[in-house]
Design an enzyme around this catalytic site. Structure first.
Site, PDB file in Angstrom:
ATOM      1  N   CYS A  37     -22.715  -3.165  23.495  1.00  0.00           N
ATOM      2  CA  CYS A  37     -23.134  -2.644  23.991  1.00  0.00           C
ATOM      3  C   CYS A  37     -22.856  -1.088  22.892  1.00  0.00           C
ATOM      4  CB  CYS A  37     -21.914  -1.594  24.657  1.00  0.00           C
ATOM      5  SG  CYS A  37     -19.860  -1.319  23.304  1.00  0.00           S
ATOM      6  N   CYS A  51     -16.202  -2.563  24.484  1.00  0.00           N
ATOM      7  CA  CYS A  51     -15.979  -3.043  25.702  1.00  0.00           C
ATOM      8  C   CYS A  51     -15.254  -4.072  25.114  1.00  0.00           C
ATOM      9  CB  CYS A  51     -17.545  -3.626  25.795  1.00  0.00           C
ATOM     10  SG  CYS A  51     -18.242  -4.226  24.876  1.00  0.00           S
ATOM     11  N   HIS A  60       1.852  -5.573  13.306  1.00  0.00           N
ATOM     12  CA  HIS A  60       1.187  -4.653  13.556  1.00  0.00           C
ATOM     13  C   HIS A  60      -0.398  -5.007  12.980  1.00  0.00           C
ATOM     14  CE1 HIS A  60       4.293  -2.401  10.054  1.00  0.00           C
ATOM     15  NE2 HIS A  60       4.345  -2.504  11.896  1.00  0.00           N
ATOM     16  N   SER A 103      10.325  -7.100   2.898  1.00  0.00           N
ATOM     17  CA  SER A 103      10.561  -5.733   4.058  1.00  0.00           C
ATOM     18  C   SER A 103      11.675  -4.980   3.373  1.00  0.00           C
ATOM     19  CB  SER A 103      10.473  -6.148   4.985  1.00  0.00           C
ATOM     20  OG  SER A 103      10.344  -4.227   5.473  1.00  0.00           O
ATOM     21  N   PHE A 113       0.291  -1.504   0.041  1.00  0.00           N
ATOM     22  CA  PHE A 113      -0.089  -0.351   0.207  1.00  0.00           C
ATOM     23  C   PHE A 113       0.780   1.627  -0.048  1.00  0.00           C
ATOM     24  CE2 PHE A 113       0.214  -0.793   4.698  1.00  0.00           C
ATOM     25  CZ  PHE A 113       0.074   0.984   4.901  1.00  0.00           C
TER      26      PHE A 113
END
Ligand code: ZN
Length: 258
Positions: free
Chosen positions: A164, A140, A129, A202, A44
Site C-alpha cells: 500500500c 495495512c 519491548h 536490568s 543506549f
C-alpha cells in the site's frame, strides 16, 4: 570464562544462586540491556558511545519522531538495525538457554529487542519491548521479516510497504507506544506465579517492567538480582551479584555442574 576473575564472594553467591535455582520449582528470568552488553551492544541509556554519540536516541525513538520525520528516524536506525542483526549471543544468553534446556528455567522475559535470547537457543522468550525480527506497515496488515526490510527502502531512505506504499515501522516499542498487550499479560502472569525471579542486566527502573519483581514478591516469591548497577530491589534480593553478567551466570552453571 576465566575463573580468576571470579572472587571468593562471587563464587559463594554463584553457589547460593545455583542451589536456589535447583531447589525452586518455578523460576523465571527477567533481562535488560546489561545482558547484551558483552555482545557489543551498548546500553543506549549510556550516552556517548559509537552510534549514539551525536544523537539523543531517546529523542528519536519516539512514535512522534517516526511519523514526523520518518527519513531522519530511518537514517539513524537503519545502520543500527544492520549492526544489531549481525550480533551474536554471549555466555550470559547461553547460560539462560542452558538453564531452560535443563528444565530449571521456565521462560525469559526480556526488555531487549536484539533477538539474542532466541539466537542462543532460549525457546520461551517474551519480548515486552518487541523485537527487530519483523517490521510492519503502519497503514495495512503487511508484516516483513528483518531480512526483507532492506529491500523496502525507497530513494529517500524510507521503508515503504510493497502492498500500500504506507510507512513501515520496526516492531519495536517506541516511546509513546503501548507495550504489546499479549506479551505484557504473559509477563505479568509469569512473574505473579514465579517462586524465583532471576533479574539479569536490568536496572529495574523503567515501568511497567520495573513493576514485575514487585508481583513476584507480592505473591511470596523471591528475587535474585545479577547486574552491575544498583537497582530499587537490591534489598529484597535473596542473592545479589554485581560482576560481569556473563561471568556470573557461567559461574552459576559451573556451580550446578559440581
Ligand atoms: Zn501497507
Amino acid at each position: 570464562m576465566n575463573p580468576l576473575r571470579i572472587s571468593g564472594t562471587q563464587r559463594a553467591s554463584a553457589v547460593e544462586l545455583a542451589e536456589l535455582i535447583e531447589a525452586t520449582e518455578r523460576v523465571v528470568a527477567l533481562t535488560g540491556a546489561g545482558v547484551s552488553v558483552p555482545s557489543g551492544i551498548p546500553d543506549f541509556r549510556t550516552p556517548g558511545k559509537g552510534l549514539w554519540a551525536k544523537v539523543d536516541p531517546m529523542a528519536l525513538a519516539t512514535i512522534d519522531a517516526f511519523h514526523r520525520d520518518t527519513k531522519r528516524f530511518w537514517d539513524f536506525y537503519r545502520p543500527r538495525f544492520h549492526d544489531l542483526a549481525d550480533k551474536e549471543p554471549n555466555p550470559a544468553h547461553e547460560a539462560l538457554a542452558a538453564l531452560e534446556r535443563r528444565g530449571l528455567l521456565g521462560a525469559v522475559i526480556t526488555q531487549n529487542i536484539d533477538r539474542l535470547h532466541r539466537k542462543a537457543g532460549s525457546e520461551d522468550v517474551i519480548e515486552v519491548h518487541g523485537s527487530i525480527a519483523t517490521a510492519s506497515c503502519t497503514s495495512c496488515p503487511a508484516s516483513y521479516p528483518l531480512e526483507q526490510v532492506e529491500s523496502l527502502f525507497d530513494a529517500e531512505g524510507i521503508a515503504t510497504c510493497t502492498c500500500c506504499a504506507g510507512k513501515v515501522k520496526p516492531d519495536v516499542v517506541l516511546f509513546g507506544e503501548m507495550l504489546p498487550a499479549d506479551a505484557m499479560a504473559r509477563a505479568e502472569e509469569l512473574c505473579s506465579g514465579a517462586d524465583l525471579l532471576l533479574c539479569v542486566g536490568s536496572s529495574l527502573e523503567v515501568y511497567p517492567v520495573a513493576g514485575l519483581p514487585e508481583m513476584t514478591l507480592g505473591h511470596g516469591g523471591r528475587i535474585a538480582v545479577v547486574t552491575k548497577s544498583p537497582t530499587p530491589y537490591d534489598r529484597d534480593a535473596v542473592v545479589r551479584m554485581n560482576g560481569d553478567v556473563a561471568d556470573e551466570l557461567q559461574a552459576v552453571l559451573a556451580a550446578l555442574d559440581r
